[in-house]
Design a protein around this motif. Structure first.
Motif, PDB file in Angstrom:
ATOM      1  N   ALA A 181     -33.788 -19.607 -31.619  1.00 15.07           N
ATOM      2  CA  ALA A 181     -32.594 -18.545 -31.366  1.00 15.07           C
ATOM      3  C   ALA A 181     -33.079 -17.330 -30.741  1.00 15.07           C
ATOM      4  CB  ALA A 181     -31.973 -18.323 -32.820  1.00 15.07           C
ATOM      5  N   LYS A 182     -32.243 -17.008 -29.824  1.00 21.23           N
ATOM      6  CA  LYS A 182     -32.317 -15.749 -28.902  1.00 21.23           C
ATOM      7  C   LYS A 182     -32.873 -14.651 -29.995  1.00 21.23           C
ATOM      8  CE  LYS A 182     -30.017 -16.621 -24.950  1.00 21.23           C
ATOM      9  NZ  LYS A 182     -28.886 -16.125 -23.978  1.00 21.23           N
ATOM     10  N   ASP A 183     -32.055 -14.320 -31.180  1.00 22.81           N
ATOM     11  CA  ASP A 183     -32.305 -13.361 -32.105  1.00 22.81           C
ATOM     12  C   ASP A 183     -33.766 -13.253 -32.707  1.00 22.81           C
ATOM     13  OD1 ASP A 183     -31.883 -15.271 -33.923  1.00 22.81           O
ATOM     14  OD2 ASP A 183     -30.160 -14.444 -34.615  1.00 22.81           O
ATOM     15  N   THR A 184     -34.566 -14.477 -32.627  1.00 27.35           N
ATOM     16  CA  THR A 184     -35.700 -14.345 -33.333  1.00 27.35           C
ATOM     17  C   THR A 184     -36.890 -13.923 -32.282  1.00 27.35           C
ATOM     18  OG1 THR A 184     -36.162 -16.780 -32.438  1.00 27.35           O
ATOM     19  CG2 THR A 184     -35.080 -16.373 -34.570  1.00 27.35           C
ATOM     20  N   TYR A 185     -36.505 -13.659 -31.172  1.00 33.03           N
ATOM     21  CA  TYR A 185     -37.224 -12.952 -30.121  1.00 33.03           C
ATOM     22  C   TYR A 185     -37.332 -11.636 -30.373  1.00 33.03           C
ATOM     23  CZ  TYR A 185     -39.601 -11.929 -25.485  1.00 33.03           C
ATOM     24  OH  TYR A 185     -40.564 -11.473 -24.639  1.00 33.03           O
ATOM     25  N   ASN A 186     -37.970 -11.291 -31.468  1.00 37.42           N
ATOM     26  CA  ASN A 186     -37.802 -10.061 -32.053  1.00 37.42           C
ATOM     27  C   ASN A 186     -39.263  -9.418 -32.738  1.00 37.42           C
ATOM     28  OD1 ASN A 186     -37.381  -7.987 -33.993  1.00 37.42           O
ATOM     29  ND2 ASN A 186     -35.216  -8.551 -34.167  1.00 37.42           N
TER      30      ASN A 186
ATOM     31  N   ASN B 109     -40.334 -10.734 -36.206  1.00 38.45           N
ATOM     32  CA  ASN B 109     -40.721 -12.206 -35.987  1.00 38.45           C
ATOM     33  C   ASN B 109     -42.388 -11.801 -35.083  1.00 38.45           C
ATOM     34  OD1 ASN B 109     -41.633 -15.050 -35.790  1.00 38.45           O
ATOM     35  ND2 ASN B 109     -40.014 -15.104 -34.186  1.00 38.45           N
ATOM     36  N   ARG B 110     -43.182 -11.063 -35.673  1.00 35.30           N
ATOM     37  CA  ARG B 110     -44.314 -10.627 -34.921  1.00 35.30           C
ATOM     38  C   ARG B 110     -45.268 -12.023 -34.464  1.00 35.30           C
ATOM     39  NH1 ARG B 110     -49.583  -8.846 -36.375  1.00 35.30           N
ATOM     40  NH2 ARG B 110     -50.885  -7.763 -34.853  1.00 35.30           N
ATOM     41  N   GLU B 111     -45.373 -12.659 -35.387  1.00 36.29           N
ATOM     42  CA  GLU B 111     -46.439 -13.854 -35.351  1.00 36.29           C
ATOM     43  C   GLU B 111     -45.969 -14.806 -34.417  1.00 36.29           C
ATOM     44  OE1 GLU B 111     -49.489 -14.086 -36.429  1.00 36.29           O
ATOM     45  OE2 GLU B 111     -49.204 -12.171 -37.134  1.00 36.29           O
TER      46      GLU B 111
ATOM     47  N   ARG C 239     -38.770  -6.621 -23.685  1.00 35.71           N
ATOM     48  CA  ARG C 239     -37.407  -6.369 -23.754  1.00 35.71           C
ATOM     49  C   ARG C 239     -36.929  -7.727 -24.238  1.00 35.71           C
ATOM     50  NH1 ARG C 239     -34.697  -5.285 -18.432  1.00 35.71           N
ATOM     51  NH2 ARG C 239     -33.117  -3.975 -19.820  1.00 35.71           N
ATOM     52  N   GLY C 240     -35.593  -7.762 -24.118  1.00 27.41           N
ATOM     53  CA  GLY C 240     -34.971  -8.793 -24.759  1.00 27.41           C
ATOM     54  C   GLY C 240     -34.704  -9.876 -23.924  1.00 27.41           C
TER      55      GLY C 240
END
Length: 869
Positions: A301-306, A310-312, A337-338
């Motif tokens: 999910a796009k919001d997990t590119y955070n 969600n560093r690991e 960036r996003g």
């Protein structure tokens, strides 16, 4: 030259300039001269010799060169690979018997035959050895026993050698665009290389390349439907052609296509392997750190590119790419960036975002140290301060000193920020990310390439003079139809001194002569100069004045005379282009792509729009209609109320022809804007004659105000021009709506304080006839550049006669609605008032305050003129 003192190319600048001038002359001809080398003639060609163990990039360039010689002479040279051992004189003599000559190609240390010539003092390479991407082309007398003469192409590294090979290809008459624009070389009965030594390099900018972007428009559909359907679109077959083009243009870096419609570059391992084989340095855009294509490769999910939550997961994602590509030559993009050009996720205050980015830098560099090289500061890395990230950088973000900081333009060709004098000492240096094609707000421009070389020159030279010399990337969209702008940008990156204010107009002449022959070169250059000037006033993709604000349709605000002048000027160059097309023979297809289609396309787009605008305000009868007669290609003009509809039909038909030329090679590549239903808020609407309300027409006429008393181009300083030392206002040919805007030189000149000593500032003086004493408005049309010092504004001085000048400041308002209208119109307006104490001819003076201010036109009015909405 202060800004040429770069740590990685110290001590070689003068040599680069001298060598560039040597290579600018004709040095390959059909006629033998004293000591010249016979490359081809009388049905035979010299043998090309490479050594075992040579770089693959060199071997591939040699294969291209052999094909180039055949294209020109009709004879293909034999390519021979010799052992990596000692030179065998008997073998050398035997190799030359068939062709009569020998071309030795190799990288220093990779070709024992070349190394032997160096050791024996027959070849001087001190100015090649150890330098970046540098090459030498030299004739050598009696190189070996039994060999009368050899031609040697030797490079300091793999790309240096490849550049030397392609330099010779271009010298014999093969355009870098021979495949991408179907430029067919002139056939020649013989090829003789003049005696002597020719050197080029190192380049002015270390990493130079292109970004293929917004490929939904043409490149991906064309590759999928026509060129590379077996791979579903852009893949190794397309990239192989891109890599060859880059090397022919002396570029070395690629940011690959990255939209969701395209398979990610690294999804097919053949792509990266081909890049490495060709010697191309791979990078990735400002939104794709660590060579990752997020829109195609981040499958969660796009919001997990955070990174905050969600560093690991993000680190593991980056690490996967490092495992597969660490051995390839790359410039690693740092930061985050996003997904697809959006802001970084995780929120927080600017200080919290800065802290997060600095942690991201540390983690990314740890991966580079683990997989590429422990001495991470020796690995090329860049950080692009694009959009919101620029604010964080100026807000205190600490980028590791060895990382190249890349400043972007504002997407419309005006660079947003520049290194300060104190910043220029950073080890990683600075670079520029520049656009000549753009999908985004306020409005896109993807259809035609209308960014004039003069604008590219003024902005990129300004960046270079302020220390941005480490990495230049230009967003070229689909590559076609951005051929001219792409090449000019890369020529500057290779040799910053090649083009200057005095010889800038010669670029188009040289380009046209190379592509189409000397007979029509000046006429073609003149057509293209006018094409750029006319489209500077408004790009064809921006001819809907009510966008991007989404208001009800409204007129442009141009006067009837302005409309008529624009249409008549376009109507004058289009038939000239068509007439040349009919005379070109073998290069008619190339001319259609590079000149005729953009010229006639933009002509029809302007006629279509302005005819429709005048119809909408019941004035259509004053605008000429333009039609293309399909049988003879001759343009005919007549007054017609149906001009908009007819022009639209002609434009559709003329675009369809793009898919038919060159045997259908480019079928599916060219479409009209809007080409599809995507990104609607960033693009003009499908064409139809607009409908204006009476209120909208009245509002525009009211905003236009009274006619000015005087209008003149800034270049028309009828009285005098006064410089101060080396600082003076100078004309830049080809720049602005007038085609001759003025700006302060040198482009990194220090600012002047008019309040302390106005007499020390340079100025332009205009003789203006004032009808009476009183207060008069002076409206100055500036190019929408950005201040050299962030946040300062664009400043210049204004005065009458010897009166103390006032400082006029334009707040750029970067990203705001006024800025948006300015970049769409190609100008910003600033109004001031001056006091005149008596009627008659007075001296209006424009004083220099800051470099970077570009003045195009000046208007004098009786009262302060209202701003155009």
């Amino acid at each position: 030259m202060k800004n040429a003192r770069r740590t990685w190319m110290a001590g070689v600048v003068v040599w680069v300039v001298v060598c560039a001038r040597v290579l600018a002359a004709d040095w390959v001809s059909e006629t033998a001269t004293v000591g010249s080398f016979a490359l081809a003639g009388e049905g035979r060609a010299a043998v090309v010799v490479v050594a075992e163990g040579e770089f693959q990039a060199v071997a591939l360039a040699v294969a291209d060169f052999a094909a180039d010689v055949e294209r020109v002479s009709g004879v293909k040279p034999a390519v021979k690979t010799v052992s990596a051992g000692k030179v065998d004189a008997a073998e050398a003599a035997a190799l030359t018997k068939a062709g009569g000559g020998m071309v030795l190609v190799g990288t220093l240390g990779k070709n024992p035959w070349i190394d032997a010539l160096v050791a024996e003092g027959k070849l001087e390479v001190s100015k090649v050895r150890g330098h970046w991407e540098t090459f030498l082309i030299a004739t050598v007398e009696k190189p070996f026993a039994g060999v009368e003469r050899a031609l040697v192409i030797v490079g300091s590294d793999r790309r240096g050698t490849a550049f030397g090979v392609y330099e010779l290809s271009q010298a014999i008459g093969v355009s870098p665009w021979h495949w991408w624009a179907d430029v067919v070389p002139e056939k020649k009965t013989a090829l003789h290389v003049a005696a002597g030594v020719r050197k080029l390099g190192p380049p002015s900018v270390k990493y130079r390349g292109i970004f293929i972007n917004d490929e939904d428009w043409g490149l991906q559909p064309w590759a999928a439907q026509t060129f590379e359907p077996e791979n579903g679109g852009i893949g190794p077959k397309t990239y192989e052609k891109v890599f060859e083009l880059l090397l022919r243009l002396k570029a070395n870096t690629l940011w690959p296509a990255m939209h969701a419609c395209t398979k990610p570059f690294n999804a097919d391992p053949r792509n990266a392997a081909l890049a490495e084989a060709r010697g191309i340095v791979m990078g990735s855009s400002h939104v794709e750190p660590m060579l990752r294509n997020n829109v195609g490769e981040w499958t969660a999910a796009k919001d997990t590119y955070n990174y905050a939550t969600n560093r690991e997961g993000v680190l593991g994602y980056w690490e996967e790419r490092m495992k597969t590509n660490a051995t390839y030559e790359s410039v690693f993009t740092l930061g985050m960036r996003g997904i697809h050009d959006s802001g970084m996720q995780g929120g927080g205050t600017p200080a919290e975002q800065i802290a997060r980015l600095e942690k991201i830098f540390a983690d990314q560099r740890a991966l580079i140290a683990k997989y590429v090289k422990p001495e991470v500061e020796q690995v090329p890395q860049m950080f692009c301060a694009y959009k919101e990230v620029l604010g964080l950088f100026r807000g205190g973000l600490k980028v590791p000193d060895d990382v190249t900081v890349v400043f972007p333009d504002d997407n419309f060709g005006y660079i947003r920020d520049f290194p300060s004098e104190t910043e220029r000492g950073r080890k990683g240096g600075f670079g520029v990310y520049y656009h000549i094609s753009y999908l985004g707000r306020p409005l896109s421009y993807l259809w035609l390439n209308t960014t004039p070389p003069a604008l590219i020159w003024s902005e990129m030279r300004k960046a270079y003079d302020h220390g941005a010399d480490r990495l230049w990337i230009v967003n070229v969209g689909d590559i076609k139809p951005a051929e001219i702008g792409t090449e000019f940008f890369l020529q500057m990156a290779w040799d910053i001194e090649r083009w200057n204010r005095e010889n800038l107009p010669e670029f188009l002449v040289e380009w046209a002569a190379r592509e189409f022959g000397r007979e029509y070169a000046k006429e073609i250059a003149a057509i293209m100069e006018e094409y750029y000037r006319l489209n500077f006033a408004r790009k064809p993709e921006h001819l809907q004045w009510w966008l991007p604000r989404g208001e009800e349709p409204r007129p442009s605000g141009w006067t009837e005379d302005e409309v008529r002048q624009q249409i008549e000027a376009f109507a004058a160059i289009s038939p000239r282009a068509s007439e040349i097309h009919e005379k070109l023979g073998r290069n008619a297809d190339a001319f259609y792509q590079l000149v005729e289609y953009p010229v006639i396309g933009s002509t029809l787009a302007n006629i279509r729009y302005f005819s429709g605008e005048l119809q909408a305000i019941s004035r259509a009868e004053v605008v000429p209609d333009a039609r293309v007669n399909g049988s003879d290609g001759v343009w005919r003009f007549s007054f017609s109320s149906h001009a908009a509809e007819d022009s639209d039909k002609s434009l559709i038909g003329f675009t369809e022809k793009f898919g038919e030329i060159a045997g259908g090679k480019w079928r599916g590549f060219m479409r009209l804007e809007p080409a599809d239903d995507d990104w609607k808020s960033m693009r003009i609407a499908p064409w139809k004659v607009p409908t204006f309300s009476k209120e909208a027409v009245a509002k525009v006429k009211e905003a236009r105000g009274a006619e000015p008393l005087a209008v003149f181009a800034a270049k028309e300083f009828s009285a005098r021009k006064v410089g101060r030392g080396e600082v003076a206002w100078q004309v830049v040919p080809g720049l602005g709506r007038s085609g001759n805007a003025v700006t302060l030189f040198p482009l990194n000149a220090a600012s002047f304080d008019l309040s302390r000593d106005a007499a020390s500032a340079p100025f332009l003086e205009y003789a203006v006839e004032f009808p009476a004493a009183g207060t008069f408005s002076v409206r100055v049309h500036l190019l929408p550049t950005h201040a050299l010092v962030s946040g300062r504004g664009l400043r210049f001085g204004l005065g009458v006669d010897d009166a103390a000048p006032q400082v006029v400041t334009l707040d750029v308002g970067d990203g705001g609605p006024t800025w948006a209208q300015g970049v769409l119109a190609g100008e910003r307006l600033v109004t001031a008032s001056v006091e005149v104490n008596a009627a008659g001819t007075r001296a209006l003076r424009i004083y220099g305050v800051d470099a970077g201010v570009v003045i195009d036109r000046i208007e004098i009015g009786a009262v302060a003129a209202p701003a155009i909405p």
